[in-house]
Design a protein around this motif. Structure first.
Motif, short mmCIF file in Angstrom:
data_model
loop_
_atom_site.label_atom_id
_atom_site.label_comp_id
_atom_site.label_asym_id
_atom_site.label_seq_id
_atom_site.Cartn_x
_atom_site.Cartn_y
_atom_site.Cartn_z
N ASP A 35 20.90 44.97 12.02
CA ASP A 35 22.24 44.46 12.24
C ASP A 35 22.76 44.97 13.60
O ASP A 35 22.05 45.68 14.31
N VAL A 37 24.88 47.20 14.49
CA VAL A 37 24.91 48.66 14.63
C VAL A 37 23.52 49.18 14.98
O VAL A 37 23.34 49.97 15.92
N GLY A 38 22.53 48.72 14.25
CA GLY A 38 21.15 49.13 14.51
C GLY A 38 20.70 48.75 15.90
O GLY A 38 20.07 49.53 16.62
N VAL A 39 21.03 47.53 16.31
CA VAL A 39 20.62 47.04 17.62
C VAL A 39 21.22 47.90 18.73
O VAL A 39 20.52 48.30 19.67
N ILE A 41 22.38 51.05 18.50
CA ILE A 41 21.88 52.42 18.48
C ILE A 41 20.43 52.48 18.97
O ILE A 41 20.06 53.39 19.72
N PHE B 153 20.86 51.01 9.82
CA PHE B 153 20.63 50.11 10.96
C PHE B 153 20.33 48.68 10.50
O PHE B 153 20.21 47.78 11.33
N ILE B 205 28.44 42.83 8.50
CA ILE B 205 28.52 42.67 9.94
C ILE B 205 27.34 41.81 10.38
O ILE B 205 26.38 41.64 9.63
N GLY B 206 27.45 41.29 11.59
CA GLY B 206 26.45 40.31 12.02
C GLY B 206 25.13 40.92 12.44
O GLY B 206 25.00 42.13 12.67
N ARG B 207 24.14 40.06 12.49
CA ARG B 207 22.86 40.38 13.13
C ARG B 207 22.81 39.55 14.41
O ARG B 207 23.17 38.37 14.37
N PRO B 208 22.38 40.17 15.53
CA PRO B 208 22.24 39.37 16.75
C PRO B 208 21.33 38.19 16.47
O PRO B 208 20.25 38.35 15.90
#
Lengths: 209, 209, 209
Positions: A35, A37-39, A41, B153, B205-208
């Motif tokens: 997601d 946040v992961g991208v 970080i 993440f 929340i979104g995923r790119p």
């Protein structure tokens, strides 16, 4: 007199290399279906991981992304801005461009690493290692967080070896009568060139039998 | 005068958050069929990982679990005591209770992190990041050791975002005329509330793309 | 007067343990089909990882592999020399020899760790933990980089427990009227013996139910 231009050179080095590293984190995290946040970080880890590990090993504080809070904010804002367009970005940005930018990043990061290690009084072999660590561990930490065996350890390409060679070149050039900044840029350029040549000709290194 | 209640507040904050973190490590390690050594060490990593990473980045020593050896011993004794009853514990402790305790832990850890980063002279954006790191990296390191892509993440839940918002709230509240301790608790409570609300309504929340 | 033989003892301890650790990294990286760069770096991580983590946690600099640049160069040269013969090496070096060397390494590393933690003023429980960390985290970091759940957390063998017991033995022996060096060697030998006995009789520790 000398120290000011030197610091500013290292600064330029780091900003370029950071953006390239962040992009690689972006791509990898997205491939793992993380997601936002992961991208973000993972982009941070890929961009700042190598330099942070070097600073921790050297016990250097503030960390360079703390000292230059603006890098961190820039990366954060860019990540938020770019995230919605990631899919299109990959169509615009060619494979070739990524490899070239990454080669530039490798050279700049590695040379910044060896330079800072020497400033911290490291002996030469350790300094060369610190250069390699700075150059490749952003990618290594990125791959570990993404639950992959680090690419640089298994793809059979002489990525780290190019960095290692250029770090030694910089160390040797210090004993030659040329300006230090010139030695820095020349070594960084050599690393980038070596990386691009070995990529172009698809050169491979061995696996222990 | 001010420093004593503040320190004691941070202490309370940390003990509660540590136990919750340790429990998450316990559950994850057990799910991975680890032995008792693995379970205890993963519990330690989950409990102390975020704060340890923060302390290393800030170059703060002694580490908080060294300064408070009693936390470490308490966790060790608890882990040994609880291990044989793990199976039953999961039947007693409901999913809901774990989420609530974890939300409390997130708020407390994040606010402790931002507070200690500011005490170490970090600029505000970095301090907010340190809060998020303290709040989530126990879980991140736990998942890395357990050979998983970190949950925070990839689960698409605004976990880190709640922490980030609350860290900024604490930073802003320092410019308001209220006692610092109140600002700390209020920000921690806000993070916990945000986390519970987003969980309750299953916000994503979104995923790119 | 006392400090010189002690330092030299710790030095001997570390060189033996480093080579054994490096070999385990070599074997694991090769099993993962890494290239020569990966194999060398994983050997470094396995050899120096535990001590480096200890030094970072204790904030001790220079790191022992920086202070002793010769260890690093020795390991590098050995790795390059040995790599082409790895396949044959495994036929020459028996399973039994590896287990014995590893047991010796565990004892030496753990005791070096607890000794250095005490020199850094750590309280006893933390010092014992630092001994265990020094003894096992080379292997833990090796397994994380190789994208495996760390072996020492899941194989059900009392590896870390042997180290923990020997660390406490060393701490207790300091209150007995014997020379410190003797206490060091005796504790290291005890750890190695415990490890070999538990291996010989295939003893197992529990998994939380």
């Amino acid at each position: 007199m000398k120290i000011v231009p030197h610091v500013s050179l290292v600064t330029v080095i780091e900003v370029v290399a950071i953006m390239v590293g962040a992009f690689s984190g972006f791509v990898e995290a997205r491939r793992k279906r993380m997601d936002i946040v992961g991208v973000i970080i993972v982009a941070f880890i890929a961009a700042f991981g190598g330099g942070t590990l070097r600073d921790i090993l050297l016990d250097k504080r503030p960390l360079f992304w703390v000292e230059h809070q603006e890098y961190t904010i820039l990366l954060f804002v860019l990540a938020l801005t770019v995230a919605p367009f990631m899919k299109h970005l990959r169509h615009i940005v060619s494979e070739r461009l990524i490899v070239v930018a990454d080669a530039v990043g490798l050279g700049l990061f590695a040379v910044a690493g060896v330079s800072q290690a020497q400033a911290a009084g490291m002996p030469v072999f350790i300094a060369a290692m610190m250069g390699v660590i700075t150059g490749i561990f952003g990618g290594v930490l990125r791959d570990i967080v993404c639950n992959e065996v680090p690419m640089v350890f298994r793809d059979g390409k002489p990525y780290a070896i190019c960095a290692f060679a250029g770090c030694w070149m910089y160390i040797v050039l210090q004993h030659v009568d040329i300006p230090n900044d010139f030695a820095l840029w020349l070594s960084a350029a050599t690393i980038s060139m070596l990386r691009l040549l070995t990529w172009k000709f698809d050169m491979r290194i061995g696996r222990p039998s």
